[in-house]
Write a protein that holds these residues in place. Structure first.
Motif, short mmCIF file in Angstrom:
data_model
loop_
_atom_site.label_atom_id
_atom_site.label_comp_id
_atom_site.label_asym_id
_atom_site.label_seq_id
_atom_site.Cartn_x
_atom_site.Cartn_y
_atom_site.Cartn_z
N THR A 52 46.74 -19.08 -43.12
CA THR A 52 47.75 -18.09 -43.54
C THR A 52 48.56 -17.58 -42.35
N ASN A 53 48.08 -17.87 -41.16
CA ASN A 53 48.77 -17.32 -40.00
C ASN A 53 49.82 -18.27 -39.45
N ASP A 54 49.48 -19.55 -39.49
CA ASP A 54 50.36 -20.51 -38.87
C ASP A 54 50.27 -21.80 -39.68
N SER A 55 51.42 -22.23 -40.20
CA SER A 55 51.40 -23.41 -41.09
C SER A 55 50.99 -24.68 -40.35
N LYS A 56 51.19 -24.66 -39.05
CA LYS A 56 50.84 -25.87 -38.30
C LYS A 56 49.44 -25.77 -37.70
N CYS A 57 48.70 -24.80 -38.18
CA CYS A 57 47.39 -24.56 -37.56
C CYS A 57 46.45 -25.74 -37.75
N GLN A 58 45.80 -26.09 -36.70
CA GLN A 58 44.89 -27.23 -36.74
C GLN A 58 43.43 -26.80 -36.64
N SER A 59 43.21 -25.50 -36.58
CA SER A 59 41.84 -25.03 -36.30
C SER A 59 41.02 -24.92 -37.57
N ALA A 118 30.92 -15.85 -35.38
CA ALA A 118 32.24 -15.69 -35.97
C ALA A 118 33.20 -15.07 -34.96
N VAL A 119 32.68 -14.05 -34.26
CA VAL A 119 33.53 -13.39 -33.26
C VAL A 119 33.87 -14.35 -32.13
N ASP A 120 32.85 -15.11 -31.72
CA ASP A 120 33.08 -16.10 -30.65
C ASP A 120 34.19 -17.05 -31.04
N VAL A 121 34.16 -17.47 -32.30
CA VAL A 121 35.13 -18.45 -32.77
C VAL A 121 36.51 -17.81 -32.91
N VAL A 122 36.51 -16.62 -33.50
CA VAL A 122 37.82 -16.04 -33.82
C VAL A 122 38.60 -15.71 -32.56
N LYS A 123 37.88 -15.39 -31.51
CA LYS A 123 38.64 -15.00 -30.32
C LYS A 123 39.31 -16.21 -29.65
N VAL A 124 38.83 -17.41 -30.00
CA VAL A 124 39.51 -18.59 -29.45
C VAL A 124 40.39 -19.29 -30.48
N THR A 125 40.47 -18.71 -31.67
CA THR A 125 41.37 -19.28 -32.68
C THR A 125 42.78 -18.82 -32.38
N LYS A 126 43.63 -19.82 -32.09
CA LYS A 126 44.94 -19.46 -31.54
C LYS A 126 45.80 -18.69 -32.53
N CYS A 127 45.67 -19.06 -33.84
CA CYS A 127 46.59 -18.46 -34.80
C CYS A 127 46.19 -17.02 -35.15
N MET A 128 45.02 -16.61 -34.73
CA MET A 128 44.53 -15.30 -35.14
C MET A 128 45.22 -14.18 -34.34
N VAL A 129 45.83 -13.26 -35.06
CA VAL A 129 46.49 -12.13 -34.39
C VAL A 129 45.95 -10.84 -35.00
#
Ligand SMILES: [Zn+2]
Length: 1396
Positions: free
Chosen positions: A407-414, A457-468
């Motif tokens: 939902t954050n980035d249409s080109k998201c690959q994560s 989950a926190v570990d992952v989300v902080k490196v998920t680029k599209c997450m703002v």
């Protein structure tokens, strides 16, 4: 019309189109009615042709005439049917319809679209080709989608109807397809056009359509799907499509549940799975997962709450199966697409399951069943499942259309990261909604597992680029974390959060400040259940540090310190620094937090550990200084301060550095003070006789004015630095970012320095210090400091060169007016009571000096009343009472001719009371003791002048004060006391004692060190020997005295000791010591000593000591140096008038001494000069304070005597052996008192004395008694003399004539008025004098009185009166030191009354 023309017309104007319509209708009718066998196919062909033309026309004229086109279609469509021989025609027909529909299915032609769609539906469904259904289905899907969009824009019934129509039509189509029985393997993919591939909102529309209509589509659909008859390969390919549809249906079910909860649930998802079960029964693996999904969803969709008893068991069972599947199959099929697809779908199912918004949730019943008090096991199983899904998700190797789109980035690959985070959110969500009581039952292992999930989950989300920060999923996650924290009501729940504290710190980079603050707030609140108090404190401090509003932040810090539970010995700043959730503060924020923390600690919990803690994190030297102020017992701090002080001293300072230097220097002063305080001198060892021994015994040999100098310099430097800081405020502005100035500390330390200077007695420096405090406290509105400062000035001055004192006193009055009525309220401290009352006392003194005696009196009365209101002071001798009395004493002693004063006790009575009260002193507040010492210092000086001029001693006060001063190493003050004492000794002519004082003074003034070699025993014997000698020769002396005096006649100006030594061959005192330097008087006047070079005050002290030393020589008849000395002294006085003025009363003492000397050396003219100029001085305004009246009396007498001495010697009168009329017991030290007293009582005096009775009853001739009331009126005569002091010297008549003349020269009237005044005085005085005292009228030894006395017969005076009670009268007319107008004798006190 040809078909080409028709095509042209259709694209033309409306008129042309209308004509084309007619043409087409007639042509079509013509074909239909053609009657040939191929009518049907011809009609269809024609229709197809026209439809294609319409298609082009629509495109060309932009749908202008769509309504007319619909007319055309309406006229043809009901009449065309498929042609059995040419099925492709039907396909073309459907294709054209499909095309036209798509062309008009748009906003502008919405009505035509509906009409056209109705026309299509009205026609029976014919499926002639295998793909014909697709064209139908496409039209329906398009229609559904178009009106789905419309309904989103504006929910109208038309749109809803169209949707229902479409569903119905699709149902009809599916039925037709079912009848065709032709294997529609691609159907599911087509269907996903409206299901799997559509948005959530579209599915919601579908879900909210009436069930009746939905069922018209879904029922035939599922039947059709169940019988699709796809091959294994096809089924394999279609598997993701089914899953996709399934997800859509689950959502539709959910929406439908929300909408129509009461109606029978549709459970479309389960229906789909059921029909799949049929088709997939051959494919074991796929079928198995379908089965798992089916049972899982079935459980989720539980509607019947009655079943929930078994739900937990079933759920646990099912999760085990799922975990088992994933763990075993997972290993084998991890890389296969179907497995990935299934996993992704299962994750999405989890996501849907945990999306719980509102009560109308289709999984509500499931969640209710899962909960309850015994739900820990089920939840454990649930978290295990999620954990297992996370583990599986980590291995996802390829993408899949089934994955939830980012939902954050249409080109998201994560994809993988999203999956894992989603699962983490699910776990958080599940726990967050769980009942708090049940949360507390979760086992530790499960808790750790859950914490692990969230952590991951926190570990992952902080490196998920599209997450703002604004990502919905992230906000949702944080909301649940907040909720979890919010629900904490037990230690177990808190235990989970404790595991999460560290991971949460990593969220910081993602979260907005507001969100983070909320989370921190909840965590801090939850922290109260934490079993680790330090962590709880850290959480609280983290929250405090995150607060942006400084006022609120400070408030919270104060709240933290005020809570007794927070007993961690660390400051807020340190706790925050150590906190696992520490805020990433900027340097400025850090600084602010620290400063607020420091202020709060100072205000609320100034404990050493907290101060140490603050100290560990200090950012600036100024903070070190402020903290260190409170840790002055700590040697490391002192060392640091000293380093800082030395560093600062070496450079040019900024404003802030000035401030720091001042603070650290105050510490140095206190350190020095403490060092000095170490000398413990027992009170009982401090006696007048043993002072020199004492100095040696207690190692005070290195204590002198030079050793005191560093302290004075330090304190002066402190004030200078504070002054620089204060004065440069405008020139060198300090922003609050640079430093938060602690004005309270500044005031405290400045007071400290000012007090040091005051107590050391350095007036000039003390004035400057108090003036600075006056200015600062006025600026800050610090009322009590202002009152203290103004008190300092009021007690010493009536005006000051440095500021407008009257103006400031006025301000003080306003403050006092405002303060005193409320001073008793609780928020005022005892020291503030003291400050206020002392200020009132000093103000009284100030006004008294300005001659406003009534006002002064009223102020003192006011203080008395005010003081009586404080229970703790009533009946005690506190510093207020002592000050009150000493002010009264000073007023009384310095003022004359005032009716108010007449009613007051005499100065001696007051001094007696004061001495007594000082002994009973009670300290009430912290400022009392300091005030007492200051009071004593002033009192000793004033009382010395008073008593010395009246020839008595008050050694007790001096001794007590001396003990304190020596103990505190206050050299200048000690010297002052010693000078006072020496002065008294000189007056009493105790030369040995005076010499001892001189030695001490010289030692303290660095003139001549006290040497150990000096035989102490000898010197102490020196003190006693003359006394013995004196008493031994007393009898002898008595007999000779009067004759001597008479022999010398009017020239008998010599001190009595001198006379005594002339006759009684007593050896002169050995003033000279081994060191010849002692002899040189001039060294007192040379400003060469480094200590005194720049201090007027010290130069004055040296000068005074010089005068006293000279006096001592004079008394000892060593005149060698005196000529030189007095001429140098006069030079000294003229050299610097300002300095000379500072001498005050001493300006009069010098001429008194000098005149004595000049007369003794027969330099009468010079003596007259000296006395005349001194008398002028005594009257001048130059002496700001009133001077003791005795100086003037003395000078006048000396003047008169000198004038007489200048005359040729008169013929000696008849000598008669007379008993001397004076008490001859001089120089009795207090220690000798009892002995002396008993002696006095045993041996009757062998000389005649006058008493009040004697003079009144008998003796003197009645005429003389009539003329001179010797007991009460002498003052008159003295005043008379003073009035004449500037009159030209009398002509030299014979003595008797002179006597007569002098007496007669008094104007009658003046005499009369004065005598009345004196009588009045006497009347007033007598009643208030205690019975045991003898109130004596001022005894004047005026010339006239003495002359008249000489005419009286001494023998006539009764000899019975005792020495102690009687009033002795010195017959000697012109006396070396006359005076003593008021002498009171307290027979019990150690004070001896002496008259000469
Ligand atoms: Zn993404």
């Amino acid at each position: 019309m040809s078909r080409d023309e028709i095509a042209k017309q259709l694209r033309g104007t409306r008129k042309e189109v209308e004509s084309a319509v007619k043409t087409i209708q007639s042509q079509f009718n013509h074909i239909r009615n053609g009657g040939t066998s191929s009518v049907a196919s011809d009609a269809l062909r024609y229709e197809i042709n026209i439809l294609s033309k319409l298609s082009f026309a629509l495109q060309d004229n932009c749908h202008k005439h769509a309504d007319l086109y619909c007319d055309i279609v309406a006229s043809m469509l009901p009449h065309v049917e498929p042609c059995a021989t040419k099925p492709e025609f039907w396909a073309r027909h459907l294709g054209s319809l499909h095309y036209i529909y798509h062309a008009i299915c748009r906003e502008q032609t919405i009505e035509e679209c509906q009409r056209f769609y109705a026309l299509v539906n009205k026609q029976r469904v014919h499926l002639k080709n295998k793909t014909d259904y697709k064209l139908y289905l496409n039209i329906h899907i398009r229609h559904l989608y178009f009106f789905g969009q419309q309904i989103q824009i504006q929910p109208t019934s038309t749109a809803k109807n169209q949707l229902c129509l479409a569903l119905q039509a699709m149902g009809v189509l599916f039925q037709a397809m079912q009848r065709q029985n032709g294997g529609y393997s691609e159907l599911i993919a087509e269907l996903n056009q409206i299901l799997g591939k559509r948005s959530n909102s579209f599915l919601k529309i579908l879900g909210t359509l009436p069930v009746a209509y939905s069922n018209k589509m879904y029922e035939p659909l599922f039947k059709l799907l169940a019988s699709s008859g796809s091959t294994t390969d096809e089924l394999n390919t279609q598997f993701p499509e089914y899953l996709s549809a399934l997800l859509a249906l689950i959502q539709i079910d959910g929406f439908s549940w929300q909408q129509q909860a009461e109606e029978a649930p549709q459970q479309l998802a389960l229906q789909l799975l059921r029909c799949c079960r049929e088709s997939y029964k051959e494919l074991t693996s796929l079928n198995y997962v379908m089965q798992l999904l089916y049972y899982y969803l079935k459980l989720l969709f539980t509607r019947d709450s009655a079943q929930t008893t078994d739900l937990k068991r079933h759920y646990i069972d099912l999760t085990k199966k799922l975990i088992n599947f994933f763990e075993h199959k997972g290993a084998a099929h991890a890389k296969e697409q179907w497995f990935i697809d299934f996993l992704l779908v299962f994750v999405r199912v989890q996501k849907l399951l945990h999306q719980r918004n509102g009560k109308n949730n289709c999984f509500e019943v499931f969640w209710q069943g899962l909960g309850g008090t015994d739900s820990a096991e089920t939840y454990t199983a649930h978290f295990e499942l999620i954990q297992c899904l996370i583990t599986m998700s980590m291995d996802i190797s390829s993408n899949s259309p089934l994955a939830a789109s980012c939902t954050n980035d249409s080109k998201c690959q994560s994809l993988r990261k999203h999956c894992i985070f989603t699962l983490g959110c699910c776990a958080t969500n599940a726990y967050s909604f769980w009942q708090p009581s049940a949360q507390a039952t979760l086992q530790k292992a499960a808790q750790e597992s859950l914490a692990g999930i969230i952590h991951y989950a926190v570990d992952v989300v902080k490196v998920t680029k599209c997450m703002v920060a604004t990502s919905a999923e992230l906000l949702n996650f944080v909301w649940h974390l907040n909720n979890i924290a919010d629900k904490v009501s037990s230690g177990t729940q808190m235990a989970l959060l404790q595991l999460l504290v560290k991971p949460l710190q990593q969220l910081r980079s993602l979260l907005g400040d507001q969100e983070m603050r909320q989370l921190l707030r909840r965590l801090y609140k939850a922290g109260s259940y934490c079993d680790n108090p330090e962590l709880a404190a850290q959480l609280q401090c983290t929250f405090i540090a995150a607060t942006t509003c400084p006022a609120r932040q400070f408030q919270q810090i104060c709240v933290y310190y005020c809570n007794a539970k927070n007993s961690i010995p660390k400051c807020v700043y340190e706790l925050h620094e150590m906190s696992p959730l520490g805020n990433p503060l900027t340097t400025a924020q850090r600084r602010k937090l620290y400063e607020l923390d420091m202020v709060a600690v100072m205000a609320h919990r100034k404990t050493p550990p907290l101060l140490q803690s603050l100290l560990r994190h200090r950012q600036t030297d100024y903070q070190l200084v402020l903290l260190g102020r409170h840790m002055r017992t700590d040697t490391t701090i002192l060392n640091r301060f000293e380093e800082l002080r030395l560093k600062l001293q070496k450079k040019r300072l900024t404003r802030l550095e000035q401030l720091m230097l001042a603070h650290v220097s105050v510490s140095k002063i206190l350190e020095l003070d403490e060092k000095n305080q170490k000398t413990k001198i027992p009170m009982k060892e401090v006696t007048e006789r043993s002072l020199e021994e004492l100095c040696i015994k207690y190692n005070l040999l290195d204590v002198n004015i030079a050793s005191e100098k560093p302290r004075v310099q330090l304190a002066t430097a402190v004030i200078a630095a504070f002054e620089a800081f204060y004065n440069q405020a405008d020139a060198e502005r300090l922003s609050s970012d640079e430093a938060l100035i602690d004005w309270e500390a500044l005031i405290d330390d400045a007071i400290c320095a000012a007090k040091a200077l005051s107590s050391m007695g350095y007036m000039q420096q003390a004035d400057r210090a108090w003036l600075l405090l006056l200015r600062i406290s006025r600026m800050l509105g610090d009322r009590f400091t202002f009152l203290r400062a103004i008190s300092h000035f009021m007690s010493h001055y009536t005006q000051h060169a440095l500021f407008d004192m009257a103006h400031e006193v006025e301000h003080a009055q306003q403050l006092l007016d405002d303060l005193w009525p409320q001073i008793r309220s609780d928020h005022f401290l005892k020291r503030q009571h003291t400050t206020l009352m002392l200020c009132l006392c000093q103000m009284a003194l100030y006004y008294a000096r300005l001659d406003c005696l009534s006002h002064a009196q009223l102020l003192l009365l006011h203080v008395e009343r005010l003081r009586d209101q404080f229970q703790e002071r009533v009946g005690k001798c506190d510093v207020v009472l002592l000050t009150l009395q000493s002010v009264r004493f000073r007023i009384c002693y310095q003022q004359r001719h005032c009716s108010i004063l007449a009613r007051m006790p005499t100065v001696y009575q007051q001094l007696d009371t004061l001495t007594e009260n000082v002994r009973k002193f009670t300290s009430i507040s912290s400022v009392d003791l300091g005030a007492l010492y200051m009071l004593l210092s002033d009192l000793v000086r004033d009382s010395t002048e008073c008593t010395a001029n009246r020839l008595c001693e008050l050694p007790n006060m001096s001794i007590s004060l001396l003990q304190v001063l020596l103990k505190s190493g206050l050299v200048l003050r000690t010297v002052e006391v010693l000078i006072s004492w020496m002065w008294t000794n000189l007056r009493m002519e105790c030369m040995d004692k005076a010499l001892s004082k001189l030695r001490l003074i010289e030692h303290f003034l660095c003139i001549q060190p006290l040497s150990l070699a000096q035989p102490i025993s000898k010197s102490s014997s020196l003190i006693t020997t003359p006394m013995d000698a004196q008493s031994k020769h007393m009898t002898e002396l008595v007999g000779k005295m009067l004759s001597m005096q008479l022999e010398q006649g009017t020239a008998s100006v010599e001190p009595i000791r001198k006379q005594q030594q002339l006759t009684v061959s007593l050896p002169p005192l050995k003033i000279q010591s081994q060191n010849a330097n002692r002899l040189k008087l001039q060294r007192y006047l040379q400003e060469t000593h480094p200590v005194i070079r720049d201090s007027n005050q010290l130069q004055c002290i040296y000068f005074i000591v010089g005068c006293f030393h000279a006096r001592l020589y004079f008394l000892n008849r060593e005149y060698d140096q005196l000529d030189d000395f007095y001429s140098m002294a006069n030079d000294w006085l003229q050299r610097d008038t300002e300095r000379s003025n500072a001498l005050g009363h001493m300006l009069l003492v010098l001429p008194v001494y000098q005149a004595n000397y000049l007369r003794a050396t027969n330099k009468y003219r010079q003596a007259i000069e000296v006395t005349e100029s001194a008398l002028k001085l005594a009257k001048s305004e130059q002496l700001q304070q009133r001077v003791d009246v005795n100086y003037r009396y003395n000078l006048l007498l000396q003047l008169r005597t000198a004038q007489l001495e200048l005359q040729p010697k008169p013929v000696a009168k008849t000598r008669r052996q007379q008993q001397p009329r004076r008490a001859l017991q001089f120089n009795v030290s207090p220690e000798d008192k009892p002995k002396e007293k008993s002696k006095a009582s045993k041996t009757k005096p062998k000389f005649t004395i006058y008493t009040e009775d004697s003079s009144l009853s008998s003796g003197s001739s009645p005429e003389e008694n009539k003329r001179f009331d010797l007991n009460s009126c002498q003052l008159i005569e003295i005043i008379d003399l003073s009035d004449e002091e500037l009159s030209p010297p009398l002509p030299p008549p014979p003595l008797t004539a002179a006597q007569v003349k002098l007496t007669k020269s008094l104007p009658r009237t003046a005499q009369a008025t004065r005598s009345t005044r004196t009588r009045a005085q006497k009347q007033l005085e007598t009643p208030i004098v205690p019975a045991r005292r003898v109130a004596t009228a001022p005894n004047t030894l005026g010339l006239t009185s003495s002359i008249s006395r000489r005419n009286t017969t001494p023998e006539d005076t009764p000899k019975t009166t005792t020495v102690t009670r009687g009033r002795t009268r010195r017959q000697n007319a012109v006396e070396e030191q006359p005076v003593t107008p008021l002498v009171k004798m307290d027979s019990m006190s150690t004070r001896r009354r002496q008259r000469n």
